[in-house]
Scaffold this active site. Sequence first.
Site, short mmCIF file in Angstrom:
data_model
loop_
_atom_site.label_atom_id
_atom_site.label_comp_id
_atom_site.label_asym_id
_atom_site.label_seq_id
_atom_site.Cartn_x
_atom_site.Cartn_y
_atom_site.Cartn_z
CG ASP A 18 19.65 39.14 10.35
OD1 ASP A 18 19.48 40.32 10.73
OD2 ASP A 18 20.22 38.28 11.04
CG HIS A 35 17.97 49.51 8.39
ND1 HIS A 35 18.03 48.14 8.54
CD2 HIS A 35 18.08 50.03 9.65
CE1 HIS A 35 18.17 47.84 9.83
NE2 HIS A 35 18.21 48.97 10.52
CB SER A 63 10.43 40.73 14.06
OG SER A 63 11.28 41.31 15.03
CG LEU A 129 6.10 38.48 -6.98
CD1 LEU A 129 6.52 37.01 -6.87
CD2 LEU A 129 7.32 39.39 -6.83
CD GLU A 205 13.15 20.96 1.68
OE1 GLU A 205 14.25 20.86 2.27
OE2 GLU A 205 12.29 20.07 1.67
C1 IPE Z 1 14.90 38.96 12.08
O1 IPE Z 1 16.10 39.65 12.23
C2 IPE Z 1 13.79 39.92 11.75
C3 IPE Z 1 13.87 40.53 10.42
C4 IPE Z 1 14.71 40.22 9.49
C5 IPE Z 1 12.87 41.51 10.14
P1 IPE Z 1 16.64 40.07 13.67
O2 IPE Z 1 17.96 40.70 13.45
O3 IPE Z 1 15.63 40.88 14.38
O4 IPE Z 1 16.76 38.66 14.39
P2 IPE Z 1 17.56 38.27 15.72
O5 IPE Z 1 17.21 39.28 16.75
O6 IPE Z 1 19.02 38.30 15.39
O7 IPE Z 1 17.09 36.88 16.04
C1 IPE Z 2 17.74 43.13 9.30
O1 IPE Z 2 19.01 43.61 9.54
C2 IPE Z 2 16.71 44.22 9.21
C3 IPE Z 2 15.80 44.29 10.36
C4 IPE Z 2 15.72 43.43 11.33
C5 IPE Z 2 14.90 45.43 10.41
P1 IPE Z 2 19.53 43.91 11.02
O2 IPE Z 2 19.20 45.32 11.34
O3 IPE Z 2 19.01 42.91 11.98
O4 IPE Z 2 21.08 43.73 10.80
P2 IPE Z 2 22.11 43.03 11.80
O5 IPE Z 2 21.60 41.65 12.10
O6 IPE Z 2 22.21 43.89 13.01
O7 IPE Z 2 23.39 42.98 11.01
MG MG Z 3 19.72 41.10 12.65
#
Ligand code: IPE
Ligand code: IPE
Ligand code: MG
Length: 248
Positions: A18, A35, A63, A129, A205
């Site tokens: 994230d 990304h 997700s 892996l 964990e």
């Molecule tokens: C969780 O990140 C999903 C992925 C890393 C693929 P999100 O950015 O979607 O999660 P929320 O919405 O902040 O909970």
């Molecule tokens: C995680 O990074 C990648 C995906 C959920 C696809 P985010 O896109 O959620 O990045 P933030 O949380 O907005 O910084």
């Molecule tokens: Mg996010």
Amino acid sequence: MQTDTYSKLPEHVAVIMDGNGRWAAARSLPRHAGHRAGVKSVRRTVETAARRGVRHLTLFAFSSENFQRPPDEVNKLMGLFVEALRREVDELHRNNVRLQLIGARERLDPGLARKIAAAEERTRANTGLHLIIAVAYGGRWDIVEAARSLGRRVAEGALDPRDIDERALASQLQLAGVPDPDLLIRTGGERRVSNFLLWNIAYAEIFFCDALWPDFGEREFDEALGFYARRQRRYGHTGEQLEAVVKC
Ligand code: IPE
Ligand code: IPE
Ligand code: MG
């Protein structure tokens, strides 16, 4: 690297990657640039995990709920998956990595789904892996699908409802046959699981890391491994019970 730090190495590490959007925003760049930087971090993390001897690495890339993002972001992310597959699969294969996707494949573009299936087939026999990428994945979706599949077998008369237990349900999940994650890492500073592997992380964990995913490198990975090595996994027992077992 101090090898003794990792005398207790997790067999399976799962990561909620994230923070790409915030990484990009901090640089006045579009989310897509975050990304793209995140893909480099994936490559680095796969290499580090393989070097440290982790057996299974599961990465949460997209997700079920991420389909609600603006269509342009979703399309660009899907494009990045296609590009990453095209660029990385040869090298993963050369490095003996076995690739597997978990998630609702029917929600993906058929072209992407075919490329994933081909990469899985090509790397199936690899013994290094085990790299698992979660795309269009949700923990609740996974459990519902498993329940549906058990229900179907009951309806067919092939399964007695009295035989439904934890093992039977786990055998229908996306990660059937893979040991539960020992260590779950979430980058980006949020302290939640966002519908990732709900069943399988029952005793993981959890290491919350403030670094945004594109900034997650070898040092942060080693910090997480160090955190894991210092945990006592009690599974409901008392610490004294576990120490008595160690002494025997
Ligand atoms: C969780 O990140 C999903 C992925 C890393 C693929 P999100 O950015 O979607 O999660 P929320 O919405 O902040 O909970
Ligand atoms: C995680 O990074 C990648 C995906 C959920 C696809 P985010 O896109 O959620 O990045 P933030 O949380 O907005 O910084
Ligand atoms: Mg996010």
